[in-house]
Design a protein around this motif. Sequence first.
Motif, PDB file in Angstrom:
ATOM      1  N   VAL A  52       2.139 -14.924  17.897  1.00 24.05           N
ATOM      2  CA  VAL A  52       2.871 -14.834  16.641  1.00 24.05           C
ATOM      3  C   VAL A  52       1.952 -15.286  15.511  1.00 24.05           C
ATOM      4  CG1 VAL A  52       5.163 -15.177  17.628  1.00 24.05           C
ATOM      5  CG2 VAL A  52       3.907 -17.141  16.780  1.00 24.05           C
ATOM      6  N   LYS A  53       2.119 -14.637  14.372  1.00 23.52           N
ATOM      7  CA  LYS A  53       1.364 -15.033  13.195  1.00 23.52           C
ATOM      8  C   LYS A  53       2.024 -16.279  12.631  1.00 23.52           C
ATOM      9  CE  LYS A  53      -0.159 -13.363   8.709  1.00 23.52           C
ATOM     10  NZ  LYS A  53      -0.219 -12.221   7.798  1.00 23.52           N
ATOM     11  N   ARG A  54       1.236 -17.199  12.185  1.00 21.38           N
ATOM     12  CA  ARG A  54       1.760 -18.439  11.624  1.00 21.38           C
ATOM     13  C   ARG A  54       0.980 -18.801  10.372  1.00 21.38           C
ATOM     14  NH1 ARG A  54       1.015 -21.096  17.034  1.00 21.38           N
ATOM     15  NH2 ARG A  54       1.035 -18.940  17.590  1.00 21.38           N
ATOM     16  N   LYS A  55       1.665 -19.429   9.451  1.00 21.17           N
ATOM     17  CA  LYS A  55       1.017 -19.937   8.247  1.00 21.17           C
ATOM     18  C   LYS A  55       1.461 -21.371   8.062  1.00 21.17           C
ATOM     19  CE  LYS A  55       0.300 -19.277   3.363  1.00 21.17           C
ATOM     20  NZ  LYS A  55       0.700 -18.577   2.157  1.00 21.17           N
ATOM     21  N   ASP A  56       0.482 -22.251   7.936  1.00 24.22           N
ATOM     22  CA  ASP A  56       0.784 -23.669   7.753  1.00 24.22           C
ATOM     23  C   ASP A  56       1.514 -23.881   6.429  1.00 24.22           C
ATOM     24  OD1 ASP A  56      -0.371 -24.352  10.137  1.00 24.22           O
ATOM     25  OD2 ASP A  56      -2.250 -25.032   9.263  1.00 24.22           O
ATOM     26  N   PRO A  57       2.308 -24.927   6.371  1.00 25.20           N
ATOM     27  CA  PRO A  57       3.026 -25.221   5.127  1.00 25.20           C
ATOM     28  C   PRO A  57       2.056 -25.660   4.034  1.00 25.20           C
ATOM     29  CG  PRO A  57       3.330 -26.990   6.707  1.00 25.20           C
ATOM     30  CD  PRO A  57       2.590 -25.905   7.428  1.00 25.20           C
ATOM     31  N   PRO A  58       2.458 -25.460   2.767  1.00 20.21           N
ATOM     32  CA  PRO A  58       1.577 -25.872   1.669  1.00 20.21           C
ATOM     33  C   PRO A  58       1.445 -27.389   1.531  1.00 20.21           C
ATOM     34  CG  PRO A  58       3.660 -25.016   0.829  1.00 20.21           C
ATOM     35  CD  PRO A  58       3.656 -24.801   2.313  1.00 20.21           C
ATOM     36  N   LYS A  59       2.437 -28.124   1.993  1.00 19.91           N
ATOM     37  CA  LYS A  59       2.400 -29.589   1.936  1.00 19.91           C
ATOM     38  C   LYS A  59       2.775 -30.132   3.313  1.00 19.91           C
ATOM     39  CE  LYS A  59       3.101 -29.906  -2.830  1.00 19.91           C
ATOM     40  NZ  LYS A  59       2.282 -29.769  -3.738  1.00 19.91           N
ATOM     41  N   TRP A  60       2.284 -31.316   3.635  1.00 22.61           N
ATOM     42  CA  TRP A  60       2.467 -31.869   4.983  1.00 22.61           C
ATOM     43  C   TRP A  60       3.926 -32.078   5.355  1.00 22.61           C
ATOM     44  CZ3 TRP A  60       4.937 -36.493   5.592  1.00 22.61           C
ATOM     45  CH2 TRP A  60       5.036 -37.307   4.481  1.00 22.61           C
ATOM     46  N   TYR A  61       4.806 -32.283   4.400  1.00 20.90           N
ATOM     47  CA  TYR A  61       6.208 -32.573   4.699  1.00 20.90           C
ATOM     48  C   TYR A  61       7.085 -31.319   4.727  1.00 20.90           C
ATOM     49  CZ  TYR A  61       6.368 -32.333  -0.385  1.00 20.90           C
ATOM     50  OH  TYR A  61       6.222 -31.933  -1.676  1.00 20.90           O
ATOM     51  N   MET A  62       6.492 -30.154   4.524  1.00 18.78           N
ATOM     52  CA  MET A  62       7.247 -28.906   4.523  1.00 18.78           C
ATOM     53  C   MET A  62       7.058 -28.161   5.849  1.00 18.78           C
ATOM     54  SD  MET A  62       6.170 -27.648   0.739  1.00 18.78           S
ATOM     55  CE  MET A  62       7.600 -26.937  -0.025  1.00 18.78           C
ATOM     56  N   HIS A  63       7.795 -27.069   6.015  1.00 20.54           N
ATOM     57  CA  HIS A  63       7.655 -26.205   7.186  1.00 20.54           C
ATOM     58  C   HIS A  63       6.796 -24.991   6.845  1.00 20.54           C
ATOM     59  CE1 HIS A  63      11.031 -28.459   8.766  1.00 20.54           C
ATOM     60  NE2 HIS A  63      10.993 -27.759   9.880  1.00 20.54           N
ATOM     61  N   GLY A  64       6.043 -24.540   7.845  1.00 26.50           N
ATOM     62  CA  GLY A  64       5.344 -23.278   7.725  1.00 26.50           C
ATOM     63  C   GLY A  64       6.267 -22.170   8.217  1.00 26.50           C
ATOM     64  N   VAL A  65       5.738 -20.948   8.260  1.00 28.70           N
ATOM     65  CA  VAL A  65       6.520 -19.820   8.770  1.00 28.70           C
ATOM     66  C   VAL A  65       5.753 -19.162   9.907  1.00 28.70           C
ATOM     67  CG1 VAL A  65       7.776 -19.367   6.642  1.00 28.70           C
ATOM     68  CG2 VAL A  65       5.590 -18.273   6.992  1.00 28.70           C
ATOM     69  N   ALA A  66       6.511 -18.564  10.829  1.00 22.21           N
ATOM     70  CA  ALA A  66       5.888 -17.894  11.966  1.00 22.21           C
ATOM     71  C   ALA A  66       6.757 -16.708  12.378  1.00 22.21           C
ATOM     72  CB  ALA A  66       5.741 -18.860  13.144  1.00 22.21           C
ATOM     73  N   GLY A  67       6.110 -15.662  12.861  1.00 23.32           N
ATOM     74  CA  GLY A  67       6.830 -14.492  13.324  1.00 23.32           C
ATOM     75  C   GLY A  67       5.872 -13.472  13.909  1.00 23.32           C
ATOM     76  N   THR A  68       6.451 -12.448  14.492  1.00 22.93           N
ATOM     77  CA  THR A  68       5.625 -11.404  15.093  1.00 22.93           C
ATOM     78  C   THR A  68       4.925 -10.607  13.998  1.00 22.93           C
ATOM     79  OG1 THR A  68       7.482  -9.862  15.102  1.00 22.93           O
ATOM     80  CG2 THR A  68       7.144 -11.173  17.087  1.00 22.93           C
TER      81      THR A  68
END
Length: 104
Positions: free
Chosen positions: A85-101
């Motif tokens: 799955v492609k993933r992108k780290d969150p912009p800040k340490w306390y946030m969530h990133g996004v992931a998906g096919t």
Amino acid sequence: MKGFLTFVVLAALIYCLTGCTQYWYQEGKTYRECADDLSECREEMLKYVDLKTIKIGGYDTRFIEECMTEKGYKSVTENDLPLRVKRKDPPKWYMHGVAGTIEE
């Protein structure tokens, strides 16, 4: 003893900052769909909050968590994501990133 305690605290902090990144993920959703859904939740949240008063872990965090959960997403660590799955780290340490096919 003080040096050992410092080492343990630093090791735990490094582990959490590198291995505990959280991502919004829903099986069957593409990366783009997840990113769009998170963007929609953030836009909705901004209708109800004053950006000058946002606090880490406050209303904004609860709003996003509820919105993404209602859309069927789960908060997972990188280790819990499928390998493909492609993933992108969150912009800040306390946030969530996004992931998906990826879309093919």
